[in-house]
Design a protein around this motif. Structure first.
Motif, PDB file in Angstrom:
ATOM      1  N   LEU A  18       0.426  -5.069  -7.301  1.00  0.00           N
ATOM      2  CA  LEU A  18      -0.745  -5.935  -7.116  1.00  0.00           C
ATOM      3  C   LEU A  18      -0.806  -6.452  -5.680  1.00  0.00           C
ATOM      4  CD1 LEU A  18      -2.905  -7.025  -9.186  1.00  0.00           C
ATOM      5  CD2 LEU A  18      -1.709  -9.200  -9.000  1.00  0.00           C
ATOM      6  N   ARG A  19       0.351  -6.840  -5.142  1.00  0.00           N
ATOM      7  CA  ARG A  19       0.393  -7.353  -3.766  1.00  0.00           C
ATOM      8  C   ARG A  19       0.037  -6.263  -2.763  1.00  0.00           C
ATOM      9  NH1 ARG A  19       2.774 -12.061  -2.676  1.00  0.00           N
ATOM     10  NH2 ARG A  19       3.684 -11.281  -0.760  1.00  0.00           N
ATOM     11  N   CYS A  20       0.415  -5.022  -3.056  1.00  0.00           N
ATOM     12  CA  CYS A  20       0.050  -3.915  -2.164  1.00  0.00           C
ATOM     13  C   CYS A  20      -1.458  -3.706  -2.154  1.00  0.00           C
ATOM     14  CB  CYS A  20       0.745  -2.628  -2.609  1.00  0.00           C
ATOM     15  SG  CYS A  20       2.519  -2.610  -2.265  1.00  0.00           S
ATOM     16  N   ILE A  21      -2.074  -3.873  -3.309  1.00  0.00           N
ATOM     17  CA  ILE A  21      -3.528  -3.693  -3.399  1.00  0.00           C
ATOM     18  C   ILE A  21      -4.233  -4.682  -2.475  1.00  0.00           C
ATOM     19  CG2 ILE A  21      -5.506  -4.053  -4.951  1.00  0.00           C
ATOM     20  CD1 ILE A  21      -3.735  -2.872  -7.200  1.00  0.00           C
ATOM     21  N   ASN A  22      -3.649  -5.882  -2.322  1.00  0.00           N
ATOM     22  CA  ASN A  22      -4.275  -6.911  -1.483  1.00  0.00           C
ATOM     23  C   ASN A  22      -3.672  -6.957  -0.081  1.00  0.00           C
ATOM     24  OD1 ASN A  22      -6.273  -8.791  -1.228  1.00  0.00           O
ATOM     25  ND2 ASN A  22      -5.028 -10.507  -1.930  1.00  0.00           N
ATOM     26  N   ALA A  23      -2.965  -5.897   0.300  1.00  0.00           N
ATOM     27  CA  ALA A  23      -2.408  -5.791   1.657  1.00  0.00           C
ATOM     28  C   ALA A  23      -1.439  -6.918   1.990  1.00  0.00           C
ATOM     29  CB  ALA A  23      -3.517  -5.725   2.712  1.00  0.00           C
ATOM     30  N   LEU A  24      -0.785  -7.460   0.962  1.00  0.00           N
ATOM     31  CA  LEU A  24       0.235  -8.479   1.211  1.00  0.00           C
ATOM     32  C   LEU A  24       1.598  -7.833   1.447  1.00  0.00           C
ATOM     33  CD1 LEU A  24      -0.865 -11.127  -1.432  1.00  0.00           C
ATOM     34  CD2 LEU A  24      -1.047 -11.318   1.048  1.00  0.00           C
ATOM     35  N   GLU A  25       1.699  -6.554   1.092  1.00  0.00           N
ATOM     36  CA  GLU A  25       2.897  -5.773   1.389  1.00  0.00           C
ATOM     37  C   GLU A  25       2.430  -4.479   2.050  1.00  0.00           C
ATOM     38  OE1 GLU A  25       5.764  -7.037   0.684  1.00  0.00           O
ATOM     39  OE2 GLU A  25       5.383  -8.485  -0.918  1.00  0.00           O
ATOM     40  N   THR A  26       3.277  -3.942   2.930  1.00  0.00           N
ATOM     41  CA  THR A  26       2.939  -2.650   3.516  1.00  0.00           C
ATOM     42  C   THR A  26       3.646  -1.568   2.711  1.00  0.00           C
ATOM     43  OG1 THR A  26       4.777  -2.960   5.033  1.00  0.00           O
ATOM     44  CG2 THR A  26       2.591  -3.492   5.852  1.00  0.00           C
ATOM     45  N   ILE A  27       2.997  -0.403   2.612  1.00  0.00           N
ATOM     46  CA  ILE A  27       3.600   0.674   1.828  1.00  0.00           C
ATOM     47  C   ILE A  27       4.136   1.741   2.762  1.00  0.00           C
ATOM     48  CG2 ILE A  27       2.146   0.228  -0.157  1.00  0.00           C
ATOM     49  CD1 ILE A  27       0.450   2.644   0.658  1.00  0.00           C
ATOM     50  N   GLN A  28       5.107   2.501   2.265  1.00  0.00           N
ATOM     51  CA  GLN A  28       5.734   3.517   3.116  1.00  0.00           C
ATOM     52  C   GLN A  28       5.062   4.873   2.985  1.00  0.00           C
ATOM     53  OE1 GLN A  28       8.572   1.546   1.427  1.00  0.00           O
ATOM     54  NE2 GLN A  28       8.432   0.258   3.228  1.00  0.00           N
ATOM     55  N   GLN A  29       4.422   5.086   1.856  1.00  0.00           N
ATOM     56  CA  GLN A  29       3.852   6.414   1.611  1.00  0.00           C
ATOM     57  C   GLN A  29       2.721   6.269   0.608  1.00  0.00           C
ATOM     58  OE1 GLN A  29       6.847   9.368   0.438  1.00  0.00           O
ATOM     59  NE2 GLN A  29       5.190  10.577  -0.472  1.00  0.00           N
ATOM     60  N   GLY A  30       1.739   7.177   0.694  1.00  0.00           N
ATOM     61  CA  GLY A  30       0.635   7.157  -0.252  1.00  0.00           C
ATOM     62  C   GLY A  30      -0.589   6.484   0.330  1.00  0.00           C
TER      63      GLY A  30
END
Lengths: 263, 227
Positions: free
Chosen positions: A68-80
């Motif tokens: 959920l936090r990734c969806i709101n750009a509160l976490e950065t993702i490594q892939q995808g």
């Protein structure tokens, strides 16, 4: 009444509740995320269509809150890749302020601003971000507060409100920005059953009005009743997806065990 | 005890005492306002600035907190003169006090900033507020509110420490006292009077801070929470 009478925008009856209809509001494709050596999301893919209510369930540590936090750009993702309301979240050049106009989020711990009244909490973003006048913002605040059943608490400070009331103010604060998508991160986990009930009622109303919502929740009964899509996450993956009925007929032993423990 | 007190000898000097009192109040007020601004900006820089700013602020704070105020005053006064800029003793006094109290304010406000929960910043971010807006509306007021008693004490100290600026002939209360006692040879009486006047000033400063607090921290006033 003013134009802000229905703060959650007109109900979208014309929008069928199905991920097949229309471009998805949220699309996660093969999302990987680690905190150091700890793999939290291990190839998550997920589509949420307009007007859909997606409930993400799963054990603690299954990655549901992180998703959920990734969806709101509160976490950065490594892939995808992650697309939300037309914004490419995985893109380093993401316009965060534009994203913030489209997505609202409510947290487990409410996070109201303690030095501001309920009304001032709600007025802050519309005046700062949308350039509304104080008077316009106050009208808006009153409207969204009555929407969550707290019109008479406008002048109260957070510490004068119960947990359930604070959470409803937090929901109203997000609604005031008229988001296209609402995210709920375990919003009832800190509340007793009675207060949980009043918050869930507000969320159910929102669902009925056609708001697109993604919620991370432990409320199985609520997920079964309200969600158009239930997503069971396990070990950083989407383990099982279906409608609310999936909870009555789990296909995987993990979900069966989870429901057995959870209910 | 054979000492004969003679306060009457000081009576002709009362306008001077009043003038000194007034100047002490003015110096302190200016140093308080400017010192608060400098200190708060430094605190934000140290908490949230780029590495170079953090480093510079840390150096400033440590140098100031580990050297005597009197030396700082001399350095500002003679240093500015050496640069060929002519400023009066009073202006130099305010500048030195600002430099001094700015460092202490920085540390106090920084403690306040750190007490604001990260979740508050996240909530503001998710509502679309910019960093400046977040600091202004969400962080600063609760942060300062939490350390307000410590700030009040620091600025009372500042007012008392302004007596040291008499050393560069700023015309404040202690400078007046020095002159009066050398005129009258009534040193004990003079400093008793001056001591009482400083007590009065401290009281005034505390009242002023209390009133400002009532105005700024509306929630405390409305909920009746003591500052």
């Amino acid at each position: 009444m003013s134009a802000v009478a229905n703060p959650t925008r007109a109900a979208r009856e014309d929008t069928p509740r199905s991920s097949q209809a229309g471009a998805p509001v949220v699309r996660l494709h093969d999302v990987h995320k680690s905190f150091g050596a700890l793999k939290v999301l291990d190839g998550v893919s997920l589509d949420v269509g307009p007007g859909e209510i997606a409930a993400i369930i799963g054990q603690s540590g299954s990655g549901k809150s992180t998703a959920l936090r990734c969806i709101n750009a509160l976490e950065t993702i490594q892939q995808g890749t992650i697309h939300v309301c037309g914004h490419a979240i995985h893109d380093p050049g993401l316009d965060r302020r534009a994203l913030r106009r489209d997505v609202g989020i409510v947290f487990q711990s409410y996070n109201l601003f303690p030095h501001l009244t309920a009304e001032q909490n709600i007025m802050l973003a519309p005046t700062c971000v949308k350039g509304m006048t104080k008077a316009q913002a106050r009208d808006l605040a009153r409207a969204v507060l009555s929407h969550v059943g707290l019109a008479e608490k406008a002048e109260h400070y957070p510490e004068q409100l119960s947990g359930g009331q604070q959470q409803r103010v937090a929901i109203a604060r997000s609604l005031a920005m008229r988001p296209k998508l609402m995210l709920f991160d375990e919003v009832t986990s800190a509340l007793d059953p009675q207060l949980t009930g009043e918050v869930l009622k507000v969320m159910e109303n929102l669902a009925r009005e056609g708001m697109t919502m993604i919620l991370v929740t432990h409320e199985m009964a609520f997920a079964r009743k309200v969600a158009s899509k239930v997503v069971y996450m396990h070990r950083g993956r989407v383990w099982e997806t279906g409608t609310g009925a999936m909870l009555d007929d789990p296909q995987t032993p993990e979900l069966r065990a989870f429901i057995g423990n959870g209910l | 005890m054979s000492y004969q007190f003679d306060f009457a000898a000081l009576l002709p000097y009362w306008p001077e005492f009043v003038r000194g009192l007034w100047l002490t109040l003015q110096l302190s007020a200016m140093a308080t306002v400017l010192g608060f601004i400098v200190g708060t900006l430094c605190a934000i820089g140290r908490a949230d600035g780029p590495p170079a700013v953090k480093w510079a602020v840390a150096a400033y704070v440590e140098v100031i907190r580990n050297t005597p105020l009197l030396v700082q005053i001399f350095l500002v006064y003679f240093g500015i003169a050496t640069l060929g800029i002519r400023i009066g003793a009073n202006t130099a006094a305010v500048a030195a006090l600002v430099v001094n109290v700015g460092a202490y304010t920085c540390e106090i406000v920084r403690a306040g900033l750190e007490s604001v929960h990260k979740a508050q910043l996240e909530a503001a971010d998710c509502l679309g507020l910019s960093r400046v807006q977040t600091y202004w509306h969400v962080v600063l007021r609760p942060a300062v509110e939490r350390v307000y008693p410590a700030l009040t004490s620091q600025y009372v100290l500042l007012m008392l420490a302004s007596s040291i600026t008499s050393q560069i002939s700023a015309e404040e209360l202690t400078a007046v006292a020095n002159r009066v006692q050398s005129d009258t040879f009534r040193s004990f009486e003079t400093y008793i009077v001056v001591g009482l006047l400083y007590l009065l000033l401290s009281f005034v400063v505390r009242i002023a801070f209390w009133l400002v607090g009532l105005g700024v921290f509306v929630r405390r006033r409305k909920l009746g929470t003591a500052l």
